[in-house]
Design an enzyme around this catalytic site. Structure first.
Site, PDB file in Angstrom:
ATOM      1  N   HIS A 189       0.855  -1.196   0.000  1.00 50.45           N
ATOM      2  CA  HIS A 189       0.000   0.000   0.000  1.00 50.45           C
ATOM      3  C   HIS A 189       0.889   1.243   0.000  1.00 50.45           C
ATOM      4  O   HIS A 189       1.739   1.415   0.870  1.00 50.45           O
ATOM      5  CB  HIS A 189      -0.938  -0.008   1.217  1.00 50.45           C
ATOM      6  CG  HIS A 189      -2.049  -0.998   1.074  1.00 50.45           C
ATOM      7  ND1 HIS A 189      -2.522  -1.750   2.110  1.00 50.45           N
ATOM      8  CD2 HIS A 189      -2.782  -1.348  -0.022  1.00 50.45           C
ATOM      9  CE1 HIS A 189      -3.497  -2.530   1.670  1.00 50.45           C
ATOM     10  NE2 HIS A 189      -3.671  -2.310   0.381  1.00 50.45           N
ATOM     11  N   GLU A 192       1.768   3.835   3.039  1.00 54.97           N
ATOM     12  CA  GLU A 192       2.223   3.305   4.328  1.00 54.97           C
ATOM     13  C   GLU A 192       3.751   3.321   4.389  1.00 54.97           C
ATOM     14  O   GLU A 192       4.409   2.286   4.412  1.00 54.97           O
ATOM     15  CB  GLU A 192       1.628   1.892   4.519  1.00 54.97           C
ATOM     16  CG  GLU A 192       0.098   1.934   4.504  1.00 54.97           C
ATOM     17  CD  GLU A 192      -0.577   0.572   4.314  1.00 54.97           C
ATOM     18  OE1 GLU A 192       0.135  -0.446   4.280  1.00 54.97           O
ATOM     19  OE2 GLU A 192      -1.817   0.540   4.209  1.00 54.97           O
ATOM     20  N   ARG A 247      -3.165   4.933  -2.050  1.00 58.29           N
ATOM     21  CA  ARG A 247      -3.048   3.584  -1.477  1.00 58.29           C
ATOM     22  C   ARG A 247      -2.871   2.500  -2.554  1.00 58.29           C
ATOM     23  O   ARG A 247      -2.096   1.573  -2.417  1.00 58.29           O
ATOM     24  CB  ARG A 247      -4.330   3.302  -0.671  1.00 58.29           C
ATOM     25  CG  ARG A 247      -4.567   1.846  -0.288  1.00 58.29           C
ATOM     26  CD  ARG A 247      -5.921   1.747   0.416  1.00 58.29           C
ATOM     27  NE  ARG A 247      -6.405   0.383   0.549  1.00 58.29           N
ATOM     28  CZ  ARG A 247      -6.227  -0.379   1.628  1.00 58.29           C
ATOM     29  NH1 ARG A 247      -5.566   0.074   2.661  1.00 58.29           N
ATOM     30  NH2 ARG A 247      -6.724  -1.594   1.677  1.00 58.29           N
ATOM     31  N   HIS A 315       2.525  -3.668   6.596  1.00 58.08           N
ATOM     32  CA  HIS A 315       1.635  -2.523   6.359  1.00 58.08           C
ATOM     33  C   HIS A 315       1.785  -1.533   7.512  1.00 58.08           C
ATOM     34  O   HIS A 315       2.521  -1.763   8.454  1.00 58.08           O
ATOM     35  CB  HIS A 315       0.173  -2.988   6.358  1.00 58.08           C
ATOM     36  CG  HIS A 315      -0.187  -3.901   5.235  1.00 58.08           C
ATOM     37  ND1 HIS A 315      -0.975  -3.512   4.188  1.00 58.08           N
ATOM     38  CD2 HIS A 315       0.132  -5.198   4.993  1.00 58.08           C
ATOM     39  CE1 HIS A 315      -1.137  -4.518   3.355  1.00 58.08           C
ATOM     40  NE2 HIS A 315      -0.467  -5.565   3.816  1.00 58.08           N
ATOM     41  N   GLU A 390       0.660  -4.937  10.735  1.00 57.69           N
ATOM     42  CA  GLU A 390       0.415  -3.491  10.712  1.00 57.69           C
ATOM     43  C   GLU A 390       1.393  -2.842  11.677  1.00 57.69           C
ATOM     44  O   GLU A 390       1.331  -3.066  12.886  1.00 57.69           O
ATOM     45  CB  GLU A 390      -1.028  -3.176  11.159  1.00 57.69           C
ATOM     46  CG  GLU A 390      -2.113  -3.770  10.269  1.00 57.69           C
ATOM     47  CD  GLU A 390      -2.368  -2.956   9.008  1.00 57.69           C
ATOM     48  OE1 GLU A 390      -1.795  -1.865   8.851  1.00 57.69           O
ATOM     49  OE2 GLU A 390      -3.156  -3.430   8.168  1.00 57.69           O
TER      50      GLU A 390
HETATM   51 ZN   LIG Z   1      -1.875  -1.626   4.077  1.00 56.92          ZN
END
Ligand SMILES: [Zn+2]
Length: 427
Positions: A189, A192, A247, A315, A390
Site C-alpha cells: 500500500h 504506508e 493507497r 503494512h 500493521e
Molecule cells: Zn496496508
C-alpha cells in the site's frame, strides 16, 4: 482578416487552458484543513451501523485511514473541512461520537516533508532514519548488494503497470536455494511509508551486523531471504510526486485509477471485505491477479514455494501481527502454530521500547478482507507461516509517522523477526 483574429484568440485560449492544466497536473493534492476523526464501535450492532455509514459516504469524499470490523477497534476517517459537519451529523444520527485525531492533514504533511529534508545523509551507504524516494531505494539496493556481493544478489520481480522495475534483495549464505526461504515485502500500500522504511532498516542491519553479531548471523544463516522493500512502485512514486494519501496501484480498468493490491490475490478473491467499485480504495480489480505487480510477486513466490517457509507482508498502521484467514472469521487448521509465532514476535517486539502489538487472525483482529496476500501465500502457495503485519502507530500520526520513529520501528520489528524466524525454523 476576421478569421485570422479569431484563430489567434483561439490559440491564446488553448495555450492558457493547457498552461492551467499543466499547473494542475504538476501540483500535489493538498489537504488543507482536512481532519482525521476516530469513531469506535462498541457493540456488534454499532460495527454494522458504522460500516453501513462508511459505505454511503462516497459523496462526502471521505477517505478511510483505518477500517474496523471488530468491536472496540477504531475507524479513522479523513474528511474535508467542507464535509466535516455533514459527517458529524451523519454519525450523530446513529449515536456515534467522534474524536478528533488529526486537525490538519496538510500541516502534518508539510511538517513531515520539512523533518525529512532536514535529516542529512551521514551514513556511509545510506541514512536509514529517513524516508526515501523510489529512486533512492533502488540506488540503495544497487549499492548494498555491491558492497555485500558475497551474500546478496538483486532479483527483479517484473515491471510495474507504468514500467518501473520491482526489485528486491536476496540474502543467501549458501549456494543455490538449499535453505528454507523467507519472503518479506513492504510497501504494497503506497502511503504506508513506515513499511518500506522498516524493511530497508532491517535488511541493512542483517547485512551490516552479519559478521559481528551472532544473533544476526544465526538469523541470516537460517534462511534464504527474499526481501522486497517496495512492492507497489507506481503507487509509492505517486505518493511522493502527486498525492501523499494514495493507497492503490496506478492501473486503469474503469472510471477510477488503481486496484487495491491487497485484495487482488487469487485466493477467495473478492468475497467479503473487498469492493467491486473501481473507485473504492478496496477495489479488488476486474479479476484476480489483474495487477501485474501482484501477479509478478505471486509467480515469484510460487516458483519458490517448495522451499518457502515464511512470509510477511508489512503494512501500517495499527500495531497488529496477524495470520490467516482474512476472508473468514473461521480459523485455519494451522492457526495455533501460526498465532504462537505471532505471540513470540510481539513479545520480543514489546521488550525493546514497550510498543504493544495485538495478534490473532486477520478477520478477527481487524476486519474480514478477501484476496489478501497472506491468505494466498498460505492457502495457495502453502506457506504455513504467512503473516500480515500493521506497523506503528495506533493513530496519533497514522500514515504520517515522523521519520524519527523509523529506526525504533526497525529495531523492535527486527527483534520480532528474529523471534519468529527461530520459531519457524524449529517447527
Ligand atoms: Zn496496508
Amino acid at each position: 482578416m476576421e478569421e485570422k483574429n479569431w484563430s489567434w484568440e483561439m490559440i491564446l485560449k488553448i495555450t492558457s487552458i493547457l498552461l492551467l492544466l499543466g499547473i494542475c497536473l504538476a501540483q500535489k493534492t493538498r489537504y488543507d484543513g482536512f481532519s482525521v476523526l476516530r469513531v469506535v464501535p462498541r457493540t456488534a450492532k454499532e460495527v454494522h451501523a458504522l460500516n453501513r455509514i462508511l459505505e454511503n459516504i462516497n459523496h462526502l469524499q471521505a477517505n478511510i485511514w483505518r477500517f474496523s470490523g471488530v468491536i472496540g477497534k477504531p475507524v479513522d476517517i479523513q474528511i474535508s473541512p467542507k464535509h466535516l459537519s455533514n459527517l458529524n451529523e451523519t454519525l450523530l444520527r446513529d449515536g456515534f461520537r467522534s474524536e478528533l485525531l488529526i486537525p490538519d492533514v496538510q500541516k502534518l504533511i508539510y511538517e513531515r516533508e520539512q523533518q525529512n529534508q532536514d535529516i542529512k545523509e551521514t551514513a556511509a551507504l545510506f541514512e536509514y532514519g529517513k524516508y526515501h524516494t523510489l529512486d533512492e531505494v533502488n540506488n540503495w539496493i544497487d549499492n548494498i548488494t555491491k558492497f555485500y556481493s558475497n551474500i546478496t544478489s538483486v532479483f527483479e520481480i517484473t515491471k510495474s503497470y507504468e514500467g518501473r522495475s520491482i526489485r528486491g534483495i536476496k540474502i543467501s549464505t549458501a549456494e543455490g536455494n538449499t535453505k528454507p526461504g523467507f519472503f518479506i515485502e513492504g510497501g504494497i500500500h503506497a502511503r504506508e511509508w513506515i513499511s518500506p522504511a522498516t524493511v530497508i532498516y532491517m535488511t541493512g542491519q542483517m547485512l551490516d551486523r552479519y559478521s559481528a553479531d551472532l544473533r544476526i548471523k544465526q538469523l541470516v544463516d537460517s534462511f534464504d531471504w527474499f526481501i522486497l522493500p517496495v512492492f507497489n512502485v507506481d503507487g509509492y512514486e505517486y505518493t511522493w510526486t502527486k498525492n501523499r494519501n494514495w493507497r492503490k496501484t496506478r492501473s486503469k480498468h474503469g472510471p477510477c485509477v488503481g486496484v487495491d493490491p491487497n485484495r487482488n490475490w487469487d485466493y477467495q478473491w473478492c468475497k467479503e471485505g473487498a469492493s467491486k467499485d473501481p473507485c473504492s480504495d478496496q477495489y479488488c480489480g476486474p479479476k484476480a491477479f489483474s495487477e501485474v505487480e501482484v501477479k509478478g510477486v505471486a509467480d515469484f513466490i510460487m516458483a519458490n514455494a517448495k522451499t518457502m517457509k515464511g512470509f510477511i507482508d508489512f503494512h501500517s498502521y495499527s500495531q497488529l501481527w496477524m495470520s490467516p484467514w482474512g476472508y473468514t472469521k473461521e480459523l485455519p487448521p494451522d492457526f495455533q502454530d501460526q498465532d504462537k509465532g505471532s505471540e513470540l514476535a510481539v513479545d520480543a517486539l514489546e521488550k525493546v521500547y514497550g510498543t504493544k502489538y495485538q495478534h490473532g487472525s486477520i478477520a478477527n483482529t481487524i476486519y474480514v478482507a478477501s484476496g489478501s496476500s497472506a491468505d494466498w501465500t498460505y492457502g495457495a502457495a502453502k506457506v504455513k507461516y504467512s503473516y500480515g503485519v500493521e506497523l506503528r502507530d495506533t493513530g496519533k500520526y497514522g500514515f504520517l509517522l515522523p521519520p524519527d520513529q523509523i529506526i525504533p520501528s526497525g529495531k523492535e520489528t527486527l527483534e520480532a523477526l528474529i523471534a519468529l524466524a527461530n520459531f519457524v525454523l524449529n517447527n
